[in-house]
Design an enzyme around this catalytic site. Structure first.
Site, PDB file in Angstrom:
ATOM      1  N   LYS A  44       3.423  20.063   6.076  1.00 21.39           N
ATOM      2  CA  LYS A  44       3.762  19.325   6.682  1.00 21.39           C
ATOM      3  C   LYS A  44       5.396  19.376   7.192  1.00 21.39           C
ATOM      4  CE  LYS A  44       1.980  14.802   6.012  1.00 21.39           C
ATOM      5  NZ  LYS A  44       1.237  13.410   6.120  1.00 21.39           N
ATOM      6  N   LYS A  46       7.464  17.886   6.285  1.00 16.24           N
ATOM      7  CA  LYS A  46       7.973  17.001   5.836  1.00 16.24           C
ATOM      8  C   LYS A  46       8.853  16.526   4.674  1.00 16.24           C
ATOM      9  CE  LYS A  46       5.921  12.847   8.634  1.00 16.24           C
ATOM     10  NZ  LYS A  46       5.324  11.954   8.566  1.00 16.24           N
TER      11      LYS A  46
HETATM   12  N1  C2G Z   1       2.558   4.589  11.807  1.00 14.94           N
HETATM   13  C1  C2G Z   1       2.571   3.509  13.190  1.00 14.94           C
HETATM   14  N2  C2G Z   1       3.298   2.745  13.444  1.00 14.94           N
HETATM   15  C2  C2G Z   1       4.828   3.736  13.081  1.00 14.94           C
HETATM   16  C3  C2G Z   1       4.803   4.792  11.890  1.00 14.94           C
HETATM   17  C4  C2G Z   1       3.807   5.057  11.518  1.00 14.94           C
HETATM   18  O1  C2G Z   1       1.234   2.948  13.280  1.00 14.94           O
HETATM   19  N3  C2G Z   1       5.975   3.268  13.381  1.00 14.94           N
HETATM   20  C5  C2G Z   1       0.681   5.533  11.537  1.00 14.94           C
HETATM   21  C6  C2G Z   1       0.950   6.671  12.481  1.00 14.94           C
HETATM   22  O2  C2G Z   1       0.272   7.167  12.973  1.00 14.94           O
HETATM   23  C7  C2G Z   1      -0.355   6.890  10.871  1.00 14.94           C
HETATM   24  C8  C2G Z   1      -0.162   6.422   9.688  1.00 14.94           C
HETATM   25  O3  C2G Z   1       1.227   5.337   9.868  1.00 14.94           O
HETATM   26  O4  C2G Z   1      -1.363   6.691  10.786  1.00 14.94           O
HETATM   27  C9  C2G Z   1       1.173   6.912   8.627  1.00 14.94           C
HETATM   28  O5  C2G Z   1       2.372   7.337   8.835  1.00 14.94           O
HETATM   29  P1  C2G Z   1       3.010   8.630   8.146  1.00 14.94           P
HETATM   30  O6  C2G Z   1       2.872   8.539   7.004  1.00 14.94           O
HETATM   31  O7  C2G Z   1       3.940   9.462   9.404  1.00 14.94           O
HETATM   32  O8  C2G Z   1       1.539   9.835   7.810  1.00 14.94           O
HETATM   33  P2  C2G Z   1       1.895  11.545   8.998  1.00 14.94           P
HETATM   34  O9  C2G Z   1       2.907  12.109   8.318  1.00 14.94           O
HETATM   35  O10 C2G Z   1       1.232  10.924   9.956  1.00 14.94           O
HETATM   36  O11 C2G Z   1       0.520  12.094   8.085  1.00 14.94           O
HETATM   37  O12 C2G Z   1      -3.987  13.996   7.710  1.00 14.94           O
HETATM   38  C10 C2G Z   1      -3.085  13.125   8.607  1.00 14.94           C
HETATM   39  C11 C2G Z   1      -1.750  12.887   8.295  1.00 14.94           C
HETATM   40  O13 C2G Z   1      -1.547  13.029   6.476  1.00 14.94           O
HETATM   41  C12 C2G Z   1      -1.222  11.857   8.484  1.00 14.94           C
END
Ligand code: C2G
Length: 138
Positions: A44, A46
């Protein structure tokens, strides 16, 4: 028992994550979190501050979370939905539309994000404002 699943990295756990998990849990009775492994995070693109084990410990301690499983690929969601008999798949709306193909297997819900906070913003703010490092928080 209505079973909900969501996926994410959840690095530098913050209240935006908690808001999402709280609302996801409110859609059912049992919430599963597919937590991205360190290796999958590289896919990803990250780079995590906390390791998978450290993030797993944090996410497992959240009252809304019932089970944490490893997320190691983009392709595992259908299998997970079948294996855990999931009724609802939930993601933040930054993913809107990306997982509609799962509607064949369960309900797909995209929830509003918490706009003002993000892991990358935390990292940027901390690196930009070195004064933070002087403040004793513990
Ligand atoms: N999120 C949120 N508000 C934020 C930050 C994150 O609602 N200010 C939500 C994201 O939309 C996601 C969840 O928290 O649904 C986790 O965010 P991340 O850890 O950034 O996940 P991500 O990298 O988007 O991974 O297969 C799907 C992926 O693994 C998603």
């Amino acid at each position: 028992m209505k079973r909900v699943i969501t996926y994410g990295t959840f690095d530098l756990l913050h209240y935006g994550h908690i808001n999402l998990l709280k609302r996801a849990k409110s859609l059912g009775d049992y919430l599963i979190v597919g937590l991205s492994t360190n290796e999958f995070n590289l896919i990803k693109r990250k780079i995590c501050y906390f390791s998978y084990e450290e993030r797993k410990k944090l996410v497992e301690s959240i009252r809304y979370v019932d089970l944490v499983i490893p997320e190691y690929s983009w392709e595992q969601k259908i299998e997970d939905i079948k294996e855990y008999k999931v009724d609802i798949f939930v993601m933040g709306e930054d993913w809107k539309g990306k997982f509609d193909f799962l509607q064949e297997f369960c309900k797909v819900v995209y929830l509003p994000r918490t706009p003002e906070v993000s892991t990358s913003k935390i990292k940027k703010d901390l690196s930009k404002n070195a004064d933070f490092s002087q403040v004793v928080c513990d």
